[in-house]
Design an enzyme around this catalytic site. Structure first.
Site, PDB file in Angstrom:
ATOM      1  N   TYR A 129       0.879  -1.327   0.011  1.00 37.69           N
ATOM      2  CA  TYR A 129      -0.171   0.018  -0.017  1.00 37.69           C
ATOM      3  C   TYR A 129       0.867   1.391   0.149  1.00 37.69           C
ATOM      4  O   TYR A 129       0.185   2.417   0.192  1.00 37.69           O
ATOM      5  CB  TYR A 129      -1.011   0.033   1.313  1.00 37.69           C
ATOM      6  N   LYS A 174       3.524 -14.645   4.608  1.00 36.08           N
ATOM      7  CA  LYS A 174       4.005 -15.692   3.339  1.00 36.08           C
ATOM      8  C   LYS A 174       5.522 -15.570   3.448  1.00 36.08           C
ATOM      9  O   LYS A 174       6.167 -15.506   2.371  1.00 36.08           O
ATOM     10  CB  LYS A 174       3.383 -15.195   2.067  1.00 36.08           C
ATOM     11  N   ASP A 207      -2.151 -18.598   2.454  1.00 37.68           N
ATOM     12  CA  ASP A 207      -3.004 -19.638   1.742  1.00 37.68           C
ATOM     13  C   ASP A 207      -3.700 -20.318   2.835  1.00 37.68           C
ATOM     14  O   ASP A 207      -4.782 -20.797   2.059  1.00 37.68           O
ATOM     15  CB  ASP A 207      -2.078 -20.171   0.420  1.00 37.68           C
ATOM     16  N   ASP A 231      -6.542  -6.931   3.923  1.00 36.24           N
ATOM     17  CA  ASP A 231      -7.880  -6.516   3.365  1.00 36.24           C
ATOM     18  C   ASP A 231      -8.591  -7.707   2.440  1.00 36.24           C
ATOM     19  O   ASP A 231      -9.828  -7.664   2.576  1.00 36.24           O
ATOM     20  CB  ASP A 231      -7.157  -5.709   1.874  1.00 36.24           C
ATOM     21  N   ASP A 235     -12.806  -9.398   3.716  1.00 33.69           N
ATOM     22  CA  ASP A 235     -13.719  -9.703   3.078  1.00 33.69           C
ATOM     23  C   ASP A 235     -14.192 -11.160   3.065  1.00 33.69           C
ATOM     24  O   ASP A 235     -15.502 -11.369   3.377  1.00 33.69           O
ATOM     25  CB  ASP A 235     -13.411  -9.504   1.491  1.00 33.69           C
TER      26      ASP A 235
HETATM   27  C1  IPM Z   1     -10.690  -1.614   2.303  1.00 33.91           C
HETATM   28  C2  IPM Z   1     -10.847  -1.306   0.841  1.00 33.91           C
HETATM   29  C3  IPM Z   1      -9.423  -0.345   0.584  1.00 33.91           C
HETATM   30  C4  IPM Z   1      -8.141  -1.294   0.789  1.00 33.91           C
HETATM   31  C5  IPM Z   1      -9.510   0.094  -0.953  1.00 33.91           C
HETATM   32  C6  IPM Z   1     -10.620   0.973  -1.392  1.00 33.91           C
HETATM   33  C7  IPM Z   1      -8.397   1.144  -1.148  1.00 33.91           C
HETATM   34  O1  IPM Z   1     -10.578  -2.310  -0.062  1.00 33.91           O
HETATM   35  O2  IPM Z   1     -10.897  -0.787   2.869  1.00 33.91           O
HETATM   36  O3  IPM Z   1     -10.911  -3.006   2.516  1.00 33.91           O
HETATM   37  O4  IPM Z   1      -7.787  -1.749  -0.128  1.00 33.91           O
HETATM   38  O5  IPM Z   1      -7.959  -1.003   1.964  1.00 33.91           O
HETATM   39 MN    MN Z   2     -11.090  -4.159   1.056  1.00 36.31          MN
END
Ligand code: IPM
Ligand code: MN
Ligand code: NAD
Length: 345
Positions: A129, A174, A207, A231, A235
């Site tokens: 990042y 990793k 992984d 990140d 999700d």
């Molecule tokens: C998150 C989002 C951000 C990230 C993006 C929008 C830059 O996916 O906050 O999870 O990658 O951190």
């Molecule tokens: Mn995200």
């Protein structure tokens, strides 16, 4: 704090469904914590298109005077847009919000898996990042920066958290391939672990972690991981909490704590009034409880969200009784009515 001693919250709706879920969270915060002052501020891709600045000067000024930030979501296109950087990354880095805390808890709802209670402690300022890339169409390189300093502070955050939870930290990396970068992150995490003999530490390659998170999410407590892995895994973890519409987060560090849903601007549903506001509501609860030290109000807000969900009300992203599917705003009204002790449901 303002002159009146009120905590001041800078409110940035951002883009897309940010305009729908954030007002719900603000109203709920007003209902549960009457002494707060809210200062709206603009930022995001729409703002960049309209004004040529993704974060205008007055937004920086509003942030400057804030005790906390409530953030919705922004759009970050996959194509390069000259002059535009994803706002949330600029805020995390400029405000030195080095820890991104992303919890997943099984919702007390029928049909959803029970027993999951984990929190991802995502390093929030470096790794890939740093966004230092170059390329000529034939060859491209991205820089991945890992420092001892950033690794140590997120590791300490994770171990401190674990002490107040189930006393287990899973270090995800990793290092079998990325010996220098993940190797440093891992080594520092294991060094920090020695200061916390009361906390169990395990390590896991990312992984394998992706597999275990899908197969046996109950085995995790605190998951400590570099930026990009955090990140992706957050999700994935959100699925156990009812999906992205239910997943909250809090960015913490040196600047004001910033609460934001894990989800993005969701252009596929934006403007329809059907976005699930629970992620934003639970983020607001984290801001109250952890960010501002207003634990009772944060817990009350969470309790109200669970009560409304428990009564069967939900936006259409959640399974459940057809007749109890509500809009974003209706869900918010039910939460506020519950908080005010008014008749609801
Ligand atoms: C998150 C989002 C951000 C990230 C993006 C929008 C830059 O996916 O906050 O999870 O990658 O951190
Ligand atoms: Mn995200
Ligand atoms: P997304 O999180 O916006 O949406 C993914 C899927 O989840 C979509 O189908 C969406 O409809 C659904 N979803 C998300 N939030 C929901 C909610 N509250 N209620 C119901 N359904 C919900 O991810 P994406 O589609 O990959 O990204 C869209 C844009 O958002 C991109 O420009 C991306 O860069 C940006 N983004 C921003 C943030 C942030 O601001 N922190 C986070 C992730 C993505």
């Amino acid at each position: 704090m303002t002159r009146h001693g009120k905590a001041r919250i800078c409110v940035i709706e951002g883009d897309g469904i940010g305009h729908e879920v954030v007002p719900v969270a603000v109203e709920a915060m007003r209902a549960v914590a009457p002494g707060l002052e809210f200062v709206p501020a603009e930022a995001g891709f729409e703002c960049f298109r309209r004004r040529g600045a993704a974060i205008p000067e007055e937004t920086w000024a509003a942030i400057e005077g804030a005790d906390g930030i409530l953030f919705g979501a922004i759009s970050a296109p996959s194509e390069e847009v000259p002059g535009y950087e994803p706002v949330i990354l600029t805020l995390r880095q400029r405000l030195r919000l080095y820890a991104n805390l992303r919890p997943t808890v099984s919702p007390p709802l029928p049909g959803l898996r029970q027993g999951v209670d984990l929190i991802i402690a995502r390093e929030n300022t470096e790794g890939l990042y740093v966004r230092t890339e170059w390329g000529d169409g034939e060859f491209a390189v991205a820089l991945r920066v890992i420092t001892r300093e950033a690794s140590e502070r997120i590791a300490r955050t994770a171990f401190e958290l674990a002490r107040r939870r189930k006393r287990k930290v899973t270090v995800v990396h990793k290092a079998n391939v990325l010996k220098k970068t993940c190797g440093l992150f891992r080594a520092v995490a294991l060094e920090v672990a020695r200061d916390y003999p009361d906390v169990e530490v395990e390590e896991m390659l990312v992984d394998a972690m992706a597999m275990w998170l899908a197969k046996a999410p109950e085995r995790f407590d605190v998951v400590l991981t570099p930026n990009l892995f955090g990140d992706i895994l957050s999700d994935e973890a959100s699925v156990w909490g009812g999906g992205l519409g239910m997943a909250p987060s809090l960015n913490m560090g040196e600047g004001p704590p910033l609460a934001e849903p894990v989800h993005g601007s969701a252009p596929d549903i934006a403007g329809k009034g059907i976005a699930n506001p629970v992620a934003a509501l639970l983020s607001a609860a984290m801001l109250l409880e952890i960010g501002l030290g207003r634990g009772e109000e944060g817990r009350k807000l969470r309790e109200a969200v669970w009560a409304v969900l428990g009564a069967g009300y939900h936006t259409p992203d959640l399974p459940g009784a057809e007749g109890k599917a509500v809009t974003t705003a209706e869900f918010g009204e039910l939460v506020c009515a519950y908080l005010r002790g008014e008749p609801w449901g």
